[in-house]
Design a protein around this motif. Sequence first.
Motif, PDB file in Angstrom:
ATOM      1  N   ASN A 190       0.696  -1.394  -0.128  1.00 39.94           N
ATOM      2  CA  ASN A 190      -0.200  -0.036  -0.014  1.00 39.94           C
ATOM      3  C   ASN A 190       0.719   1.249   0.040  1.00 39.94           C
ATOM      4  OD1 ASN A 190      -2.465  -1.383   0.248  1.00 39.94           O
ATOM      5  ND2 ASN A 190      -2.576  -1.378   2.300  1.00 39.94           N
ATOM      6  N   ARG A 191       2.274   0.886   0.258  1.00 43.80           N
ATOM      7  CA  ARG A 191       2.900   2.222   0.673  1.00 43.80           C
ATOM      8  C   ARG A 191       4.410   2.094  -0.025  1.00 43.80           C
ATOM      9  NH1 ARG A 191       3.890   2.791   6.652  1.00 43.80           N
ATOM     10  NH2 ARG A 191       4.092   0.500   6.629  1.00 43.80           N
ATOM     11  N   LEU A 192       4.719   3.326  -0.162  1.00 45.47           N
ATOM     12  CA  LEU A 192       6.306   3.471  -0.878  1.00 45.47           C
ATOM     13  C   LEU A 192       7.023   3.875   0.427  1.00 45.47           C
ATOM     14  CD1 LEU A 192       6.020   4.735  -4.474  1.00 45.47           C
ATOM     15  CD2 LEU A 192       6.175   2.240  -3.759  1.00 45.47           C
ATOM     16  N   ALA A 193       8.462   3.550   0.669  1.00 46.82           N
ATOM     17  CA  ALA A 193       9.363   3.986   1.596  1.00 46.82           C
ATOM     18  C   ALA A 193       9.655   5.571   1.055  1.00 46.82           C
ATOM     19  CB  ALA A 193      10.476   3.208   1.594  1.00 46.82           C
ATOM     20  N   PRO A 194      10.282   6.391   1.717  1.00 45.76           N
ATOM     21  CA  PRO A 194      10.939   7.764   1.157  1.00 45.76           C
ATOM     22  C   PRO A 194      11.918   7.564  -0.013  1.00 45.76           C
ATOM     23  CG  PRO A 194      10.704   7.782   3.807  1.00 45.76           C
ATOM     24  CD  PRO A 194      10.277   6.369   3.223  1.00 45.76           C
ATOM     25  N   GLY A 196      11.594   5.622  -2.381  1.00 46.62           N
ATOM     26  CA  GLY A 196      10.782   4.737  -3.462  1.00 46.62           C
ATOM     27  C   GLY A 196      10.487   3.303  -3.524  1.00 46.62           C
ATOM     28  N   LEU A 197      11.022   2.616  -2.620  1.00 44.58           N
ATOM     29  CA  LEU A 197      10.924   1.319  -2.399  1.00 44.58           C
ATOM     30  C   LEU A 197       9.628   0.912  -1.768  1.00 44.58           C
ATOM     31  CD1 LEU A 197      13.218  -1.100  -2.902  1.00 44.58           C
ATOM     32  CD2 LEU A 197      13.003  -1.485  -0.453  1.00 44.58           C
ATOM     33  N   PRO A 198       8.976  -0.006  -2.675  1.00 43.61           N
ATOM     34  CA  PRO A 198       7.645  -0.574  -2.383  1.00 43.61           C
ATOM     35  C   PRO A 198       7.738  -1.315  -0.857  1.00 43.61           C
ATOM     36  CG  PRO A 198       8.095  -0.986  -4.364  1.00 43.61           C
ATOM     37  CD  PRO A 198       9.346  -0.770  -3.861  1.00 43.61           C
ATOM     38  N   MET A 199       6.895  -0.989   0.137  1.00 45.73           N
ATOM     39  CA  MET A 199       6.845  -1.627   1.336  1.00 45.73           C
ATOM     40  C   MET A 199       5.847  -2.671   1.223  1.00 45.73           C
ATOM     41  SD  MET A 199       6.674   2.054   3.310  1.00 45.73           S
ATOM     42  CE  MET A 199       7.236   1.397   5.113  1.00 45.73           C
ATOM     43  N   GLY A 200       6.517  -3.887   0.849  1.00 44.98           N
ATOM     44  CA  GLY A 200       5.871  -4.942   0.706  1.00 44.98           C
ATOM     45  C   GLY A 200       4.921  -5.737   1.734  1.00 44.98           C
ATOM     46  N   ARG A 201       3.890  -6.324   1.669  1.00 40.52           N
ATOM     47  CA  ARG A 201       3.325  -6.920   2.892  1.00 40.52           C
ATOM     48  C   ARG A 201       4.460  -8.192   3.174  1.00 40.52           C
ATOM     49  NH1 ARG A 201      -2.227 -10.082   3.551  1.00 40.52           N
ATOM     50  NH2 ARG A 201      -3.008  -9.296   5.522  1.00 40.52           N
ATOM     51  N   GLU A 202       5.149  -7.903   4.524  1.00 43.09           N
ATOM     52  CA  GLU A 202       6.091  -8.920   4.700  1.00 43.09           C
ATOM     53  C   GLU A 202       6.024  -8.800   6.428  1.00 43.09           C
ATOM     54  OE1 GLU A 202      10.956  -9.063   4.241  1.00 43.09           O
ATOM     55  OE2 GLU A 202       9.601  -7.707   2.907  1.00 43.09           O
ATOM     56  N   PHE A 203       6.511 -10.124   6.872  1.00 40.74           N
ATOM     57  CA  PHE A 203       6.313 -10.449   8.364  1.00 40.74           C
ATOM     58  C   PHE A 203       7.620 -11.072   8.797  1.00 40.74           C
ATOM     59  CE2 PHE A 203       1.909 -10.037   7.112  1.00 40.74           C
ATOM     60  CZ  PHE A 203       1.251  -9.338   7.992  1.00 40.74           C
ATOM     61  N   ARG A 204       8.092 -10.724   9.972  1.00 35.50           N
ATOM     62  CA  ARG A 204       9.292 -11.321  10.421  1.00 35.50           C
ATOM     63  C   ARG A 204       9.056 -12.421  11.494  1.00 35.50           C
ATOM     64  NH1 ARG A 204      14.585  -8.073  10.984  1.00 35.50           N
ATOM     65  NH2 ARG A 204      14.775  -8.971   8.712  1.00 35.50           N
ATOM     66  N   VAL A 205       9.480 -13.385  11.242  1.00 34.50           N
ATOM     67  CA  VAL A 205       8.884 -14.549  12.287  1.00 34.50           C
ATOM     68  C   VAL A 205      10.426 -15.128  13.212  1.00 34.50           C
ATOM     69  CG1 VAL A 205       7.848 -16.821  12.651  1.00 34.50           C
ATOM     70  CG2 VAL A 205       7.151 -15.269  10.777  1.00 34.50           C
ATOM     71  N   PHE A 206      10.209 -14.943  14.372  1.00 35.13           N
ATOM     72  CA  PHE A 206      11.332 -15.399  15.297  1.00 35.13           C
ATOM     73  C   PHE A 206      11.274 -16.926  15.868  1.00 35.13           C
ATOM     74  CE2 PHE A 206      12.382 -11.175  14.995  1.00 35.13           C
ATOM     75  CZ  PHE A 206      13.670 -11.030  15.485  1.00 35.13           C
ATOM     76  N   ILE A 207      11.837 -17.910  15.482  1.00 35.55           N
ATOM     77  CA  ILE A 207      11.612 -19.190  15.930  1.00 35.55           C
ATOM     78  C   ILE A 207      12.937 -19.655  16.450  1.00 35.55           C
ATOM     79  CG2 ILE A 207      11.648 -21.533  14.656  1.00 35.55           C
ATOM     80  CD1 ILE A 207      10.127 -20.137  12.499  1.00 35.55           C
ATOM     81  N   GLU A 220       7.854  -0.504   9.748  1.00 40.10           N
ATOM     82  CA  GLU A 220       7.442   0.590  10.936  1.00 40.10           C
ATOM     83  C   GLU A 220       5.975   1.402  10.193  1.00 40.10           C
ATOM     84  OE1 GLU A 220      10.391   2.843  12.403  1.00 40.10           O
ATOM     85  OE2 GLU A 220      11.362   1.037  13.717  1.00 40.10           O
ATOM     86  N   GLY A 221       5.214   1.782  11.345  1.00 42.86           N
ATOM     87  CA  GLY A 221       4.298   2.643  10.756  1.00 42.86           C
ATOM     88  C   GLY A 221       2.779   1.863  10.649  1.00 42.86           C
ATOM     89  N   ARG A 222       1.755   2.663  10.662  1.00 40.88           N
ATOM     90  CA  ARG A 222       0.573   2.091  10.486  1.00 40.88           C
ATOM     91  C   ARG A 222       0.253   1.516   9.042  1.00 40.88           C
ATOM     92  NH1 ARG A 222      -4.122   5.490  12.963  1.00 40.88           N
ATOM     93  NH2 ARG A 222      -5.347   3.580  12.067  1.00 40.88           N
ATOM     94  N   ASP A 223      -0.431   0.635   8.822  1.00 38.44           N
ATOM     95  CA  ASP A 223      -0.601  -0.296   7.370  1.00 38.44           C
ATOM     96  C   ASP A 223      -1.630  -1.317   7.646  1.00 38.44           C
ATOM     97  OD1 ASP A 223      -0.322  -1.602   4.888  1.00 38.44           O
ATOM     98  OD2 ASP A 223       1.818  -1.245   4.718  1.00 38.44           O
ATOM     99  N   ASP A 224      -2.706  -1.151   6.813  1.00 37.63           N
ATOM    100  CA  ASP A 224      -3.804  -2.214   6.729  1.00 37.63           C
ATOM    101  C   ASP A 224      -3.170  -3.434   6.446  1.00 37.63           C
ATOM    102  OD1 ASP A 224      -5.384   0.033   7.716  1.00 37.63           O
ATOM    103  OD2 ASP A 224      -6.349   0.145   5.401  1.00 37.63           O
TER     104      ASP A 224
END
Length: 296
Positions: A190-194, A196-207, A220-224
């Motif tokens: 939904n967003r681009l970083a300052p 210009g990089l697309p802020m893809g729907r990505e999750f970090r998982v600690f295992i 970081e920041g709000r994102d639906d």
Amino acid sequence: MIVLSESSEQIKPSASSRDLKIVTETALLLGCQLYYIPQDFERCGTAENALYHIPKYPQYAAGIWVGYIPELYRYKAIYNAATAKGIKLLNTPWQHQTALEFDLFYPLLKGLTPESIVIHSINECAKAGDLLGFPVFIKGAIQSAKRLGWESCVANNYEDFVRISKYLLTLKYCSRGRVIVRKLVNLRHNRLAPNGLPMGREFRVFIYNHRVLKYGYYWEGRDDLSKLSLEEENAVLNLAVLASERLNVPYVAIDIGQLESGEWIVIETADAQFAGFSQIPVIELWNKLKDITLEG
């Protein structure tokens, strides 16, 4: 759990130093035994000198090193010096290297992550470009240069490819002498970083030992797009656990992203000792980590 921390007031302020300060304060809050160690061997000379102030434990205790990604020789040296003190870091040097260096973990994750090629010199660019086709995503074996923007990690033609690869090969901490060429995929965003990089729907998982400790949205920041349905959460965590089983690295951070098609893929992995926390509540993560390591 014993914690070796590189946190220092002399560190230049950054997102990484902020995370390091937070995790160090969290370790103290949870009652972990904490020892500060220098960020390099410039003044102390050796790993043994860096850990001189740490007593020798009569029985092996679990240890975790929190700091900046070290060069491989330094990880090995600190690991061996800590072992001599009766402290077993969560990941051996080989496990640390496997989780961190792309060309080591990629063969284990084939089919879960986009097709990629490893090159060691500019002479290999033409062949790699022909095999994958343009555009391609380019990064070092350890990190990309995405902080500098889209044009520093995406090549639309051979000239871009050579330019980016030359730059990465000069950055030892990013590439360790290898450049990774990846088939470019489009992540939902939904967003681009300052930059210009697309802020893809990505999750970090600690295992830890194939058990999910915590996960959180990468950016970081709000994102639906940071909200997962139960079905989506199961898909993300199941894929992360599968990747951890293939890697067989005890303490690992795995980044999972969603393509525009809806499919989930592994983006990359890291030794979780040196991974940023994104939107993960650190105290909840460390509470679980402390409990599970105490189980033995």
